[in-house]
Motif scaffolding. Structure first.
Motif, mmCIF file in Angstrom:
data_model
loop_
_atom_site.group_PDB
_atom_site.id
_atom_site.type_symbol
_atom_site.label_atom_id
_atom_site.label_comp_id
_atom_site.label_asym_id
_atom_site.label_seq_id
_atom_site.Cartn_x
_atom_site.Cartn_y
_atom_site.Cartn_z
ATOM 1 N N GLN A 44 0.857 -1.192 -0.202
ATOM 2 C CA GLN A 44 0.226 -0.106 -0.114
ATOM 3 C C GLN A 44 0.680 1.552 -0.124
ATOM 4 O O GLN A 44 0.680 2.735 -0.668
ATOM 5 N N ARG A 45 1.794 1.343 0.667
ATOM 6 C CA ARG A 45 3.149 2.540 0.989
ATOM 7 C C ARG A 45 3.644 2.640 -0.460
ATOM 8 O O ARG A 45 3.409 3.821 -1.556
ATOM 9 N N LEU A 46 4.164 1.326 -1.179
ATOM 10 C CA LEU A 46 4.420 1.188 -2.453
ATOM 11 C C LEU A 46 3.193 2.018 -3.747
ATOM 12 O O LEU A 46 4.447 2.171 -4.674
ATOM 13 N N ASP A 47 2.512 2.169 -2.867
ATOM 14 C CA ASP A 47 1.261 1.999 -4.417
ATOM 15 C C ASP A 47 1.316 3.476 -4.223
ATOM 16 O O ASP A 47 1.430 4.369 -5.153
ATOM 17 N N ARG A 48 1.697 3.961 -2.862
ATOM 18 C CA ARG A 48 1.439 5.534 -2.747
ATOM 19 C C ARG A 48 2.343 6.139 -3.598
ATOM 20 O O ARG A 48 2.564 7.467 -3.680
ATOM 21 N N GLU A 49 3.147 5.672 -3.494
ATOM 22 C CA GLU A 49 4.609 6.445 -3.652
ATOM 23 C C GLU A 49 4.867 6.142 -4.660
ATOM 24 O O GLU A 49 5.904 6.534 -5.770
ATOM 25 N N GLY A 50 4.216 5.634 -5.710
ATOM 26 C CA GLY A 50 4.191 5.067 -7.315
ATOM 27 C C GLY A 50 5.177 4.403 -7.879
ATOM 28 O O GLY A 50 5.397 4.419 -9.191
ATOM 29 N N TYR A 51 5.503 3.624 -6.721
ATOM 30 C CA TYR A 51 6.414 1.863 -6.944
ATOM 31 C C TYR A 51 6.110 1.242 -7.796
ATOM 32 O O TYR A 51 5.956 -0.171 -8.571
ATOM 33 N N VAL A 52 4.397 0.521 -6.896
ATOM 34 C CA VAL A 52 3.428 -0.780 -6.649
ATOM 35 C C VAL A 52 2.144 -0.125 -7.387
ATOM 36 O O VAL A 52 1.566 1.065 -7.090
ATOM 37 N N VAL A 53 1.676 -1.410 -8.348
ATOM 38 C CA VAL A 53 -0.150 -0.724 -8.803
ATOM 39 C C VAL A 53 -0.656 -2.212 -7.676
ATOM 40 O O VAL A 53 -0.321 -3.653 -7.884
ATOM 41 N N TYR A 54 -1.472 -1.461 -6.522
ATOM 42 C CA TYR A 54 -1.715 -2.545 -5.007
ATOM 43 C C TYR A 54 -3.094 -3.089 -5.553
ATOM 44 O O TYR A 54 -3.830 -1.385 -5.200
ATOM 45 N N GLU A 55 -4.005 -4.461 -5.589
ATOM 46 C CA GLU A 55 -5.257 -4.348 -5.344
ATOM 47 C C GLU A 55 -6.270 -4.794 -4.882
ATOM 48 O O GLU A 55 -5.312 -5.994 -4.905
ATOM 49 N N ARG A 56 -6.241 -5.301 -3.532
ATOM 50 C CA ARG A 56 -6.587 -6.248 -2.783
ATOM 51 C C ARG A 56 -7.085 -7.743 -3.546
ATOM 52 O O ARG A 56 -7.528 -7.031 -4.208
ATOM 53 N N TYR A 57 -6.236 -7.960 -3.271
ATOM 54 C CA TYR A 57 -6.677 -9.916 -3.365
ATOM 55 C C TYR A 57 -5.797 -10.293 -4.912
ATOM 56 O O TYR A 57 -6.546 -10.828 -6.060
ATOM 57 N N ARG A 58 -5.141 -9.259 -5.467
ATOM 58 C CA ARG A 58 -4.583 -9.474 -6.845
ATOM 59 C C ARG A 58 -3.494 -9.760 -6.582
ATOM 60 O O ARG A 58 -2.736 -9.411 -5.569
ATOM 61 N N GLY A 59 -2.506 -9.864 -7.446
ATOM 62 C CA GLY A 59 -0.950 -10.146 -7.460
ATOM 63 C C GLY A 59 0.065 -8.710 -7.372
ATOM 64 O O GLY A 59 -1.350 -7.379 -8.146
#
Length: 136
Positions: A44-59
């Motif tokens: 979630q933090r990496l998503d906010r920082e623009g490194y990762v796309v995080y969606e619950r229950y997904r890779g």
């Protein structure tokens, strides 16, 4: 700017994607010896920082920024391993030593180590002399 902990997660997600084509929270947790909840929180933090796309229950997916940085982190790790091998560090110590120093070197220092490793790989005679010294 990524913290050492963030770097570890980005590097591991990158490695998982390269090896398996996917990065699951449970696999990253296992590889880093942390709880899945810790991976979720960091994702979630990496998503906010623009490194990762995080969606619950997904890779986990790396953004372009995450992919570029992940590749750079893996390259840093590989170069440090090569450097330690060239200078004769015992194989059993290399992984731990790399993990211990990789986050404490500036990127400028890594550029110089890269230059040195590349030059040493080209100069087999120098590497051989270095290995002969280590046998004493």
């Amino acid at each position: 700017m990524a913290t050492p902990s963030m770097e570890d997660y980005i590097e591991q997600i990158y490695l998982q994607l390269e090896a398996r084509g996917e990065a699951r929270v449970s696999d990253v947790a296992e590889a880093l010896s942390v709880l899945p909840s810790s991976v979720t929180k960091m994702a979630q933090r990496l998503d906010r920082e623009g490194y990762v796309v995080y969606e619950r229950y997904r890779g986990l997916e790396l953004t372009e920024k995450g992919l570029t940085f992940g590749k750079k982190l893996v390259r840093r790790h590989d170069l440090l391993e090569q450097f330690l091998r060239i200078i004769g560090v015992e194989e059993k110590n290399i992984y731990g030593d790399v993990e211990g120093i990789e986050h404490h070197l500036s990127w400028n220092a890594m550029d110089r180590i890269t230059d040195l490793v590349e030059a040493m790989k080209e100069d087999e005679e120098f590497v051989q002399r270095l290995k002969e010294r280590q046998s004493f």
